[in-house]
Design an enzyme around this catalytic site. Structure first.
Site, mmCIF file in Angstrom:
data_model
loop_
_atom_site.group_PDB
_atom_site.id
_atom_site.type_symbol
_atom_site.label_atom_id
_atom_site.label_comp_id
_atom_site.label_asym_id
_atom_site.label_seq_id
_atom_site.Cartn_x
_atom_site.Cartn_y
_atom_site.Cartn_z
ATOM 1 N N LEU A 159 0.835 -1.199 0.000
ATOM 2 C CA LEU A 159 0.000 0.000 0.000
ATOM 3 C C LEU A 159 0.868 1.247 0.000
ATOM 4 O O LEU A 159 1.787 1.369 0.814
ATOM 5 C CB LEU A 159 -0.907 -0.005 1.232
ATOM 6 N N SER A 160 0.607 2.163 -0.905
ATOM 7 C CA SER A 160 1.212 3.485 -0.914
ATOM 8 C C SER A 160 2.732 3.406 -1.010
ATOM 9 O O SER A 160 3.260 2.961 -2.013
ATOM 10 C CB SER A 160 0.750 4.254 0.323
ATOM 11 N N ALA A 161 3.474 3.826 0.005
ATOM 12 C CA ALA A 161 4.929 3.683 -0.049
ATOM 13 C C ALA A 161 5.306 2.212 -0.170
ATOM 14 O O ALA A 161 6.267 1.861 -0.860
ATOM 15 C CB ALA A 161 5.572 4.291 1.187
#
Length: 490
Positions: A159-161
């Site tokens: 998720l995300s980073a």
């Protein structure tokens, strides 16, 4: 929070404001991550898994009595989150129990990054053999050894980073990961320095699919496939990682695969989700883009007890659709390796009828009552066909593959699987690598256990795990290494 408005992180805040922001974020995290009881297994920390050049922590979960030969899924959290957050909210544990696979949860901390972000934007940490990327591979190697896992069925999601790092890992180690899922994330190697991160998150980089594809190809020079199968999840209302990133990701991976940037098909899914499917040359989905209408930055979950429901809502866990379920199905984790619950008998006469450097042809005897047949490669469903023959394409040269076939009745129930057959593609040229044991492990050619180093594939003992012992390893087939100190090729 995942990729917490990194623009603010990179802007000219005063030292006092920065410290206050970081303190506020870290105050919501436990100072230590406890071991958590799970449905049938235990979520726990692994304190020794390798040299750990990226200074990460490893957590794992596996169902009780997990059989040998099961897959491994690596799951990377977002900024200011932890392995425990991702384990508790993402829904992956449900499918580990349901389908039978091990989970690895890498964790970074504020010691690496003020917001506990994986360093997807730092070429000293997110490239093959270096930093955090190398640490994750050491975790994979440890899990494979611990559980006797199927090394051809290792997957990574984030998720995300964590998604940015997922894309980097897929590009860095296409020989390790069979598939990946980039959830609200960035294209592989979008940024090579911290100062470029904000631009990647919020701006069109104006690169062609071929230029994006070059970033994948240049991450592991000389590798020619097969490429990982990549799922891309993106909310249309994401103002942290802009939706243009999903477009760039789709262009990047379809180009790496050498397939069209025009979807082969599209369909509507729950939660206002549109799925665009990009098939490979054999008609199998290679890249899938899931666009979720109105979703902001986060991971899509859908709490509930149905098979296609999972996870818990919370900060950056958003109630739309169970992304983990659809990703698991895309990777073929729901197929298992021993057939289904139907009454049809196993096909007989399964035989290899031909091989090339990139394909394997199979045939088998018809089963009475079969409406179609499912073909499994290394335990993962590779195709469905109404014929009693099939040619599997896009394979690595000089590599052994195991196949089984199961008959499927008119109601979709899968019968018993056939006896496995093994086929080896042609054309592999042995390669040789001479360096110390530490570097051999970091490059993914060997692994460690009890302070000693062992060659991947042959499991030959190479001596102590350090920089003082040097060996030559010959890769006799993809991912299979033997000690060749007396001369290479041996």
């Amino acid at each position: 929070m995942p990729l917490p408005t990194m623009r603010r992180y990179f802007s000219r805040l005063t030292t006092t404001v920065v410290l206050c922001v970081v303190a506020a974020y870290l105050s919501v995290l436990s100072p230590t991550v406890p071991t958590a009881a799970a449905a049938t297994g235990t979520f726990q920390q692994v304190t020794s898994f390798g040299s750990n050049p990226g200074n990460l922590q490893m957590y794992e979960y596996a169902p009780a009595n997990l059989p040998a030969g099961a897959p491994v899924v690596v799951a990377l959290h977002g900024c200011t989150q932890s392995a425990t957050d991702y384990y508790s909210n993402s829904g992956w544990q449900k499918y580990a129990d349901m389908y039978g696979f091990a989970l690895v949860f890498p964790q970074t901390t504020s010691a690496n990054n003020s917001f506990s972000c994986f360093s997807w934007f730092d070429s000293t940490k997110d490239t093959r053999g270096n930093g955090e990327a190398a640490s994750v591979i050491q975790m994979v190697t440890h899990a494979e050894s611990q559980y006797g896992s199927d090394t051809h069925r290792v997957f990574v999601t984030g998720l995300s980073a964590g998604a940015g790092m997922t894309a980097d890992l897929l590009a860095d180690y296409p020989d390790v990961f069979a598939g990946g899922s980039v959830d609200s994330g960035l294209p592989a190697q979008c940024a090579t320095a911290q100062t470029q991160a904000s631009s990647c998150q919020t701006s069109n980089q104006n690169l062609t699919p071929a230029q994006w594809g070059d970033k994948v190809r240049n991450s592991d020079p000389g590798y020619s496939g097969p490429w990982p199968r990549v799922a891309i999840w993106q909310g249309t209302a994401d103002t942290t990682v802009y939706p243009v990133n999903a477009t760039e990701l789709a262009g990047q991976w379809t180009n790496a695969w050498g397939i069209s940037q025009t979807p082969s098909s599209t369909q509507s899914l729950p939660g206002g989700t549109t799925e665009s499917i990009y098939n490979d040359g054999g008609g199998k989905p290679a890249v899938e883009l899931y666009s979720i209408s109105g979703m902001a930055h986060g991971l899509a979950v859908s709490p509930g007890s149905n098979t296609d429901q999972c996870g818990s809502t919370g900060t950056y866990y958003l109630n739309y659709i169970c992304s983990s379920y659809y990703t698991a199905k895309f990777w073929g984790l729901d197929a298992g390796s021993s057939g289904g619950t139907g009454s049809l008998t196993a096909p007989t006469g399964v035989a290899v009828t031909g091989t090339t450097n990139t394909s394997v042809s199979l045939s088998w005897n018809a089963v009475s009552g079969a409406a179609s047949y499912s073909v499994y490669r290394e335990g993962t469903k590779a195709a469905s066909t109404t014929s009693t023959s099939y040619t599997d394409t896009g394979l690595a040269s000089g590599t052994a593959y195991s196949y089984t076939v199961a008959a499927v009745d008119s109601s979709g129930r899968v019968g018993a699987s056939s006896t496995a057959v093994t086929a080896t593609t042609t054309g592999y040229a042995p390669q040789c690598f001479t360096t110390n044991n530490y570097n051999q492990v970091a490059a993914g050619r060997a692994h460690t256990s009890g302070g000693y180093t062992y060659a991947n594939g042959s499991n030959q003992n190479m001596g102590l795990y350090n920089t003082y012992v040097t060996h030559t390893l010959e890769e006799t087939s993809a991912g299979y290494y033997v000690i060749a100190d007396s001369g290479c090729p041996a």
